[in-house]
Design an enzyme around this catalytic site. Sequence first.
Site, PDB file in Angstrom:
ATOM      1  N   LYS A 166      45.599  46.933  51.740  1.00 22.02           N
ATOM      2  CA  LYS A 166      45.856  45.565  51.296  1.00 22.02           C
ATOM      3  C   LYS A 166      46.820  45.556  50.120  1.00 22.02           C
ATOM      4  O   LYS A 166      47.832  44.835  50.125  1.00 22.02           O
ATOM      5  CB  LYS A 166      44.554  44.872  50.904  1.00 22.02           C
ATOM      6  CG  LYS A 166      44.732  43.393  50.546  1.00 22.02           C
ATOM      7  CD  LYS A 166      43.489  42.791  49.936  1.00 22.02           C
ATOM      8  CE  LYS A 166      43.450  43.090  48.442  1.00 22.02           C
ATOM      9  NZ  LYS A 166      42.426  42.308  47.729  1.00 22.02           N
ATOM     10  N   ASP A 184      42.984  39.832  52.992  1.00 20.46           N
ATOM     11  CA  ASP A 184      41.970  39.675  51.953  1.00 20.46           C
ATOM     12  C   ASP A 184      40.827  38.839  52.512  1.00 20.46           C
ATOM     13  O   ASP A 184      40.785  38.558  53.707  1.00 20.46           O
ATOM     14  CB  ASP A 184      42.569  39.067  50.672  1.00 20.46           C
ATOM     15  CG  ASP A 184      43.015  37.614  50.866  1.00 20.46           C
ATOM     16  OD1 ASP A 184      42.908  37.075  51.998  1.00 20.46           O
ATOM     17  OD2 ASP A 184      43.450  37.004  49.878  1.00 20.46           O
TER      18      ASP A 184
END
Length: 295
Positions: A166, A184
Amino acid sequence: MSSSTPGTAGKKTKAATGAKAATGAKAATGGKASAPRKAPKAESHLAMVRRARRINRELAEVYPYAHPELDFRNPFELLVATVLSAQTTDLRVNQTTPALFAAYPTPEDMAAAVPEEMEEIIRPTGFFRAKTKSLMGLSAALRDEFGGEVPGRLEDLVKLPGVGRKTANVVLGNAFGVPGITVDTHFGRLVRRWKWTDEEDPVKVEAVVAGIFPKSEWTMLSHRVVFHGRRICHARKPACGACPIAPLCPSYGEGETDPEKARKLLKYEMGGHPGQRLSPPADYPGMPAPALGNG
């Protein structure tokens, strides 16, 4: 600032249409028990892909100013800010990083920091001891292995302490222009509500969504979906009645469908409130966030 923002005025009618349709269906039965209805026909993969791409186009109209909500001036600052953003808000990170970067402007400076002093600076972001260890570790790696520069390859970034896919995709997409999908909590929640996938694992979610959209859309898609999740499609009480993509959402009705009540749930510029960045892009229609200690 008014709660009305560019791209939203023309979308309200869609949300209202969805709410009216639901009300009309109930009224049509005269309050009596209706006959059993056939289960809706399963959506084909092709139909889902078309709906997903239409949602992306609609979100592009609603959030033409979508952007990373972390303040940064270079790849190193974005990398550090993204690591700090774990388990806290982008706003709190943005309120903390000015002092951090004033004290440690380069990887060399941060790698040589006194841990207790850094911990005190980043304490407002939470988990400050673990984050200090990660930041000093990744800074030392940048100094020793990459000449003090943030690498522009995912395989190099994920080797740095505290950096996962991420974080790597955030840095690649926004500091290097390399397409990436940032999964997320907001992104995962919305793509499951929209029935793009039922996967829970972020890596699997990333792979599924990557197969739906061309690479050129990956970075901006991530921003748009996260913006929508933070402003309208909230975790506990989504503002369905004020949602511009309500007609495309198979989960419409999970949240507040009354348009007036739903509008009261809107956040950030959609609700007339400051955003998360102290230094937002020039085209951001909302107010800048306040500095630490000013709100």
